[in-house]
Design a protein around this motif. Structure first.
Motif, PDB file in Angstrom:
ATOM      1  N   ALA A  81      -2.559  17.202  -2.688  1.00  0.00           N
ATOM      2  CA  ALA A  81      -3.040  15.821  -2.566  1.00  0.00           C
ATOM      3  C   ALA A  81      -4.000  15.434  -3.684  1.00  0.00           C
ATOM      4  O   ALA A  81      -3.859  14.361  -4.305  1.00  0.00           O
ATOM      5  CB  ALA A  81      -3.699  15.616  -1.207  1.00  0.00           C
ATOM      6  N   LEU A  82      -4.990  16.273  -3.954  1.00  0.00           N
ATOM      7  CA  LEU A  82      -5.974  15.930  -4.979  1.00  0.00           C
ATOM      8  C   LEU A  82      -5.331  15.854  -6.353  1.00  0.00           C
ATOM      9  O   LEU A  82      -5.549  14.888  -7.105  1.00  0.00           O
ATOM     10  CB  LEU A  82      -7.114  16.952  -4.982  1.00  0.00           C
ATOM     11  N   GLU A  83      -4.536  16.844  -6.692  1.00  0.00           N
ATOM     12  CA  GLU A  83      -3.864  16.855  -7.993  1.00  0.00           C
ATOM     13  C   GLU A  83      -2.949  15.643  -8.141  1.00  0.00           C
ATOM     14  O   GLU A  83      -2.907  15.005  -9.212  1.00  0.00           O
ATOM     15  CB  GLU A  83      -3.039  18.140  -8.134  1.00  0.00           C
ATOM     16  N   THR A 105       0.842  -1.185   0.000  1.00  0.00           N
ATOM     17  CA  THR A 105       0.000   0.000   0.000  1.00  0.00           C
ATOM     18  C   THR A 105       0.883   1.242   0.000  1.00  0.00           C
ATOM     19  O   THR A 105       1.959   1.243   0.594  1.00  0.00           O
ATOM     20  CB  THR A 105      -0.955   0.014   1.223  1.00  0.00           C
ATOM     21  N   PHE A 106       0.427   2.280  -0.694  1.00  0.00           N
ATOM     22  CA  PHE A 106       1.182   3.525  -0.824  1.00  0.00           C
ATOM     23  C   PHE A 106       0.372   4.669  -0.224  1.00  0.00           C
ATOM     24  O   PHE A 106      -0.818   4.808  -0.517  1.00  0.00           O
ATOM     25  CB  PHE A 106       1.481   3.829  -2.297  1.00  0.00           C
ATOM     26  N   CYS A 107       1.029   5.482   0.592  1.00  0.00           N
ATOM     27  CA  CYS A 107       0.343   6.582   1.276  1.00  0.00           C
ATOM     28  C   CYS A 107       0.536   7.907   0.557  1.00  0.00           C
ATOM     29  O   CYS A 107       1.655   8.280   0.207  1.00  0.00           O
ATOM     30  CB  CYS A 107       0.854   6.705   2.703  1.00  0.00           C
ATOM     31  N   ILE A 108      -0.582   8.593   0.360  1.00  0.00           N
ATOM     32  CA  ILE A 108      -0.589  10.011  -0.005  1.00  0.00           C
ATOM     33  C   ILE A 108      -1.163  10.754   1.193  1.00  0.00           C
ATOM     34  O   ILE A 108      -2.256  10.438   1.660  1.00  0.00           O
ATOM     35  CB  ILE A 108      -1.481  10.288  -1.240  1.00  0.00           C
ATOM     36  N   HIS A 109      -0.435  11.729   1.705  1.00  0.00           N
ATOM     37  CA  HIS A 109      -0.925  12.456   2.881  1.00  0.00           C
ATOM     38  C   HIS A 109      -2.063  13.403   2.497  1.00  0.00           C
ATOM     39  O   HIS A 109      -1.913  14.211   1.574  1.00  0.00           O
ATOM     40  CB  HIS A 109       0.210  13.238   3.537  1.00  0.00           C
TER      41      HIS A 109
END
Length: 244
Positions: A225-227, A215-219
């Motif tokens: 974040a959205l872009e 799993t990969f995290c985007i903060h």
């Protein structure tokens, strides 16, 4: 087609969850340690349900002042009590929605402490063990928490960070450094693709270090974040990689 998981830290007061949920497959919801209360947990769980996103708890040091990003001088017993309080609150919110816990992921300074400190990792695992009998613990590869969790027969998923730079020991570059966070979507994509295809992460010293990631995290509090999620998920699809 290769399938991977994208997770995001949410319920942290940024109030962009409604925009992010359609691009991720699991989420980590703040449960009162660094941020959050019953209302914010309820609302974020509901968004996850509506978007068919797997639901995880995101416990931390009880430190709203520093957003859980500084190690607290706290006794093991007080830390245990805080984590139990956070997870019991989270379970209560899940039960109201008739939902099950998918995973637990520690937050901030607690996450990084248990990654390198075996004693702290043992305290954490002993505290959360009963909550993850039918769930996962998200852990960094080649960490102390990984080893302790495996010794205790806890199901783990390896996590890597899509929007953070790494050092050669697989620790993250400190947020006090200007290059800690990756905000350019194309750079995030290249970072993630290398980890997926080669099981290697390119560090800030340009070394390629072995890593595993389920799993990969985007903060969620990354200003882009959205872009990032929009562009990275689209680009991964061109490589026959699906988020699910």
């Amino acid at each position: 087609m290769k399938v991977i998981d994208f997770n995001c830290d949410v319920g942290e007061g940024v109030e962009n969850e409604h925009l992010l949920m359609s691009y991720i497959s699991s989420c980590n919801i703040a449960c009162g340690g660094h941020f959050g209360d019953e209302k914010s947990i309820d609302e974020t769980i509901q968004l996850a349900i509506e978007n068919k996103v797997k639901i995880g708890a995101h416990p931390s040091f009880p430190d709203k002042k520093n957003f859980g990003r500084k190690i607290m001088n706290i006794s093991d017993e007080d830390l245990k009590k805080s984590i139990v309080f956070q997870l019991d609150l989270f379970q209560k919110c899940l039960e109201k929605k008739n939902e099950k816990l998918h995973h637990i992921k520690a937050h901030g300074a607690l996450y990084h402490l248990i990654a390198k400190d075996k004693k702290a990792a043992t305290v954490f695992v002993n505290t959360i063990k009963k909550y993850v009998e039918k769930a996962y613990l998200y852990v960094p590869y080649n960490s102390e928490i990984e080893k302790v969790a495996i010794e205790n027969n806890i199901n783990i998923k390896y996590e890597a960070f899509a929007d953070r730079n790494y050092k050669n020991d697989l620790s993250l570059v400190s947020r006090t450094e200007s290059n800690a966070v990756i905000s350019n979507p194309t750079k995030v994509y290249e970072h993630v693709l290398n980890m997926i295809q080669n099981d290697r992460v390119k560090t800030v010293s340009n070394s390629l270090i072995k890593i595993k990631a389920d799993t990969f995290c985007i903060h969620g509090d990354n200003q882009n974040a959205l872009e990032i999620l929009q562009e990275v998920t689209a680009l991964l699809k061109t490589q026959n990689i699906q988020i699910a």
